[in-house]
Scaffold this motif. Structure first.
Motif, PDB file in Angstrom:
ATOM      1  N   LEU A  31      23.737  40.381  40.132  1.00 19.41           N
ATOM      2  CA  LEU A  31      25.113  40.038  39.790  1.00 19.41           C
ATOM      3  C   LEU A  31      25.227  39.634  38.321  1.00 19.41           C
ATOM      4  N   PRO A  32      26.460  39.563  37.795  1.00 17.81           N
ATOM      5  CA  PRO A  32      26.640  39.111  36.414  1.00 17.81           C
ATOM      6  C   PRO A  32      26.219  37.649  36.240  1.00 17.81           C
ATOM      7  N   ALA A  33      25.920  37.304  35.017  1.00 16.52           N
ATOM      8  CA  ALA A  33      25.583  35.926  34.659  1.00 16.52           C
ATOM      9  C   ALA A  33      26.756  35.004  34.974  1.00 16.52           C
ATOM     10  N   ALA A  34      26.446  33.757  35.267  1.00 19.71           N
ATOM     11  CA  ALA A  34      27.475  32.763  35.618  1.00 19.71           C
ATOM     12  C   ALA A  34      28.526  32.629  34.524  1.00 19.71           C
ATOM     13  N   GLU A  35      28.129  32.737  33.277  1.00 14.75           N
ATOM     14  CA  GLU A  35      29.067  32.604  32.159  1.00 14.75           C
ATOM     15  C   GLU A  35      30.128  33.707  32.190  1.00 14.75           C
ATOM     16  N   VAL A  36      29.714  34.912  32.548  1.00 11.11           N
ATOM     17  CA  VAL A  36      30.653  36.032  32.633  1.00 11.11           C
ATOM     18  C   VAL A  36      31.530  35.877  33.877  1.00 11.11           C
ATOM     19  N   LYS A  37      30.930  35.471  34.965  1.00  8.22           N
ATOM     20  CA  LYS A  37      31.703  35.236  36.198  1.00  8.22           C
ATOM     21  C   LYS A  37      32.742  34.143  35.978  1.00  8.22           C
ATOM     22  N   LYS A  38      32.384  33.090  35.273  1.00  7.96           N
ATOM     23  CA  LYS A  38      33.331  32.010  34.964  1.00  7.96           C
ATOM     24  C   LYS A  38      34.517  32.563  34.174  1.00  7.96           C
ATOM     25  N   PHE A  39      34.231  33.402  33.187  1.00 13.21           N
ATOM     26  CA  PHE A  39      35.284  34.029  32.390  1.00 13.21           C
ATOM     27  C   PHE A  39      36.218  34.846  33.289  1.00 13.21           C
ATOM     28  N   LEU A  40      35.639  35.632  34.183  1.00 16.21           N
ATOM     29  CA  LEU A  40      36.460  36.440  35.092  1.00 16.21           C
ATOM     30  C   LEU A  40      37.276  35.549  36.022  1.00 16.21           C
ATOM     31  N   ASP A  41      36.672  34.466  36.491  1.00 15.03           N
ATOM     32  CA  ASP A  41      37.421  33.538  37.348  1.00 15.03           C
ATOM     33  C   ASP A  41      38.614  32.953  36.597  1.00 15.03           C
ATOM     34  N   GLU A  42      38.427  32.621  35.332  1.00 19.13           N
ATOM     35  CA  GLU A  42      39.515  32.065  34.522  1.00 19.13           C
ATOM     36  C   GLU A  42      40.578  33.122  34.207  1.00 19.13           C
ATOM     37  N   SER A  43      40.181  34.393  34.205  1.00 18.32           N
ATOM     38  CA  SER A  43      41.124  35.463  33.871  1.00 18.32           C
ATOM     39  C   SER A  43      42.205  35.634  34.929  1.00 18.32           C
ATOM     40  N   VAL A  44      42.023  35.003  36.086  1.00 14.90           N
ATOM     41  CA  VAL A  44      43.026  35.109  37.153  1.00 14.90           C
ATOM     42  C   VAL A  44      44.386  34.599  36.692  1.00 14.90           C
ATOM     43  N   ILE A  79      27.206  45.977  37.018  1.00 11.55           N
ATOM     44  CA  ILE A  79      28.303  46.723  36.398  1.00 11.55           C
ATOM     45  C   ILE A  79      29.448  46.911  37.394  1.00 11.55           C
ATOM     46  N   LEU A  80      29.114  47.277  38.618  1.00 12.36           N
ATOM     47  CA  LEU A  80      30.171  47.479  39.618  1.00 12.36           C
ATOM     48  C   LEU A  80      30.918  46.182  39.910  1.00 12.36           C
ATOM     49  N   ALA A  81      30.226  45.049  39.934  1.00 17.82           N
ATOM     50  CA  ALA A  81      30.910  43.767  40.144  1.00 17.82           C
ATOM     51  C   ALA A  81      31.897  43.501  39.015  1.00 17.82           C
ATOM     52  N   LEU A  82      31.498  43.794  37.781  1.00 20.85           N
ATOM     53  CA  LEU A  82      32.399  43.610  36.639  1.00 20.85           C
ATOM     54  C   LEU A  82      33.577  44.570  36.734  1.00 20.85           C
ATOM     55  N   LEU A  83      33.299  45.828  37.042  1.00 20.82           N
ATOM     56  CA  LEU A  83      34.373  46.818  37.146  1.00 20.82           C
ATOM     57  C   LEU A  83      35.325  46.498  38.293  1.00 20.82           C
ATOM     58  N   GLU A  84      34.798  45.981  39.395  1.00 21.91           N
ATOM     59  CA  GLU A  84      35.675  45.595  40.504  1.00 21.91           C
ATOM     60  C   GLU A  84      36.696  44.551  40.062  1.00 21.91           C
ATOM     61  N   ALA A  85      36.242  43.560  39.313  1.00 22.35           N
ATOM     62  CA  ALA A  85      37.165  42.523  38.826  1.00 22.35           C
ATOM     63  C   ALA A  85      38.205  43.128  37.895  1.00 22.35           C
ATOM     64  N   LEU A  86      37.786  44.035  37.028  1.00 17.57           N
ATOM     65  CA  LEU A  86      38.727  44.671  36.101  1.00 17.57           C
ATOM     66  C   LEU A  86      39.716  45.558  36.847  1.00 17.57           C
ATOM     67  N   LEU A  87      39.249  46.229  37.894  1.00 17.94           N
ATOM     68  CA  LEU A  87      40.145  47.052  38.705  1.00 17.94           C
ATOM     69  C   LEU A  87      41.181  46.193  39.427  1.00 17.94           C
ATOM     70  N   ILE A  88      40.785  45.019  39.889  1.00 16.13           N
ATOM     71  CA  ILE A  88      41.740  44.124  40.543  1.00 16.13           C
ATOM     72  C   ILE A  88      42.835  43.711  39.562  1.00 16.13           C
ATOM     73  N   HIS A  89      42.493  43.642  38.277  1.00 22.39           N
ATOM     74  CA  HIS A  89      43.503  43.346  37.249  1.00 22.39           C
ATOM     75  C   HIS A  89      44.411  44.554  36.997  1.00 22.39           C
ATOM     76  N   GLY A  90      44.095  45.708  37.598  1.00 23.19           N
ATOM     77  CA  GLY A  90      44.902  46.905  37.386  1.00 23.19           C
ATOM     78  C   GLY A  90      44.438  47.729  36.204  1.00 23.19           C
ATOM     79  N   MET A  91      43.241  47.452  35.736  1.00 21.17           N
ATOM     80  CA  MET A  91      42.730  48.153  34.561  1.00 21.17           C
ATOM     81  C   MET A  91      42.164  49.517  34.941  1.00 21.17           C
ATOM     82  N   ALA A  92      42.214  50.450  34.014  1.00 21.24           N
ATOM     83  CA  ALA A  92      41.660  51.789  34.195  1.00 21.24           C
ATOM     84  C   ALA A  92      40.230  51.795  33.680  1.00 21.24           C
ATOM     85  N   VAL A  93      39.330  52.426  34.429  1.00 20.81           N
ATOM     86  CA  VAL A  93      37.941  52.545  33.998  1.00 20.81           C
ATOM     87  C   VAL A  93      37.587  54.020  33.902  1.00 20.81           C
ATOM     88  N   ARG A  94      36.563  54.321  33.118  1.00 24.37           N
ATOM     89  CA  ARG A  94      36.165  55.711  32.929  1.00 24.37           C
ATOM     90  C   ARG A  94      34.684  55.854  33.200  1.00 24.37           C
TER      91      ARG A  94
END
Length: 160
Positions: free
Chosen positions: A64-77, A105-120
């Motif tokens: 999984l991603p590092a806690a620091e990155v996960k914290k950032f994603l949690d705050e991005s809510v 990578i998939l865990a990070l992309l999943e969070a970005l997809l939940i935000h409605g972001m497009a991935v390539r």
């Protein structure tokens, strides 16, 4: 002009090297782009809506991603819905082959997809995003530059 954020966390320096090469790829693309390279703990989550693309890099810890990155994603809510239509991307490093890079990578992309972001994805090389095992080799760093270039061009197409 499109704006791209490359945010990363790196304990050993490997993910930082990758982030630098991704940033170089973005900067050297044909896209009309401004890119910010920042350690994830230095990124103010309130600035996320100011970007057209967010590319995140993390080492892999237990698949999984590092806690620091996960914290950032949690705050991005706090910006849920505000990032819809932006472009997202991810890259990762690990110390072992089959050490969880793709699941990170998939865990990070999943969070970005939940935000409605497009991935390539990429039909060549690293399909989900660049990965490095151990110390990055020249081919790994070239994948990072290629990824940055592809995402910059994609962002210009989607958001430009």
């Amino acid at each position: 002009m499109i704006r791209v954020l490359v945010g990363y966390y790196s304990r050993t320096g490997t993910t930082e090297k990758m982030a630098e090469k991704v940033t170089e790829g973005v900067r050297n693309s044909d896209a009309d782009v401004e890119v910010d390279l920042k350690e994830i703990t230095e990124v103010d989550v309130e600035t996320l809506p100011d970007y057209d693309a967010v590319i995140l890099g993390s080492p892999t810890y237990y698949g999984l991603p590092a806690a620091e990155v996960k914290k950032f994603l949690d705050e991005s809510v706090t910006h849920h819905g505000d990032l819809d239509g932006m472009v997202g991307g991810a890259f990762s490093s690990s110390s072992n082959k089959a050490g969880g890079n793709e699941s990170t990578i998939l865990a990070l992309l999943e969070a970005l997809l939940i935000h409605g972001m497009a991935v390539r994805g990429d039909p060549e090389g690293d399909h989900y995003g660049p990965v490095v095992v151990g110390e990055p080799e020249d081919g790994d760093l070239e994948q990072c530059k290629r990824y940055g270039d592809r995402l910059a061009k994609f962002t210009e197409l989607v958001c430009g």
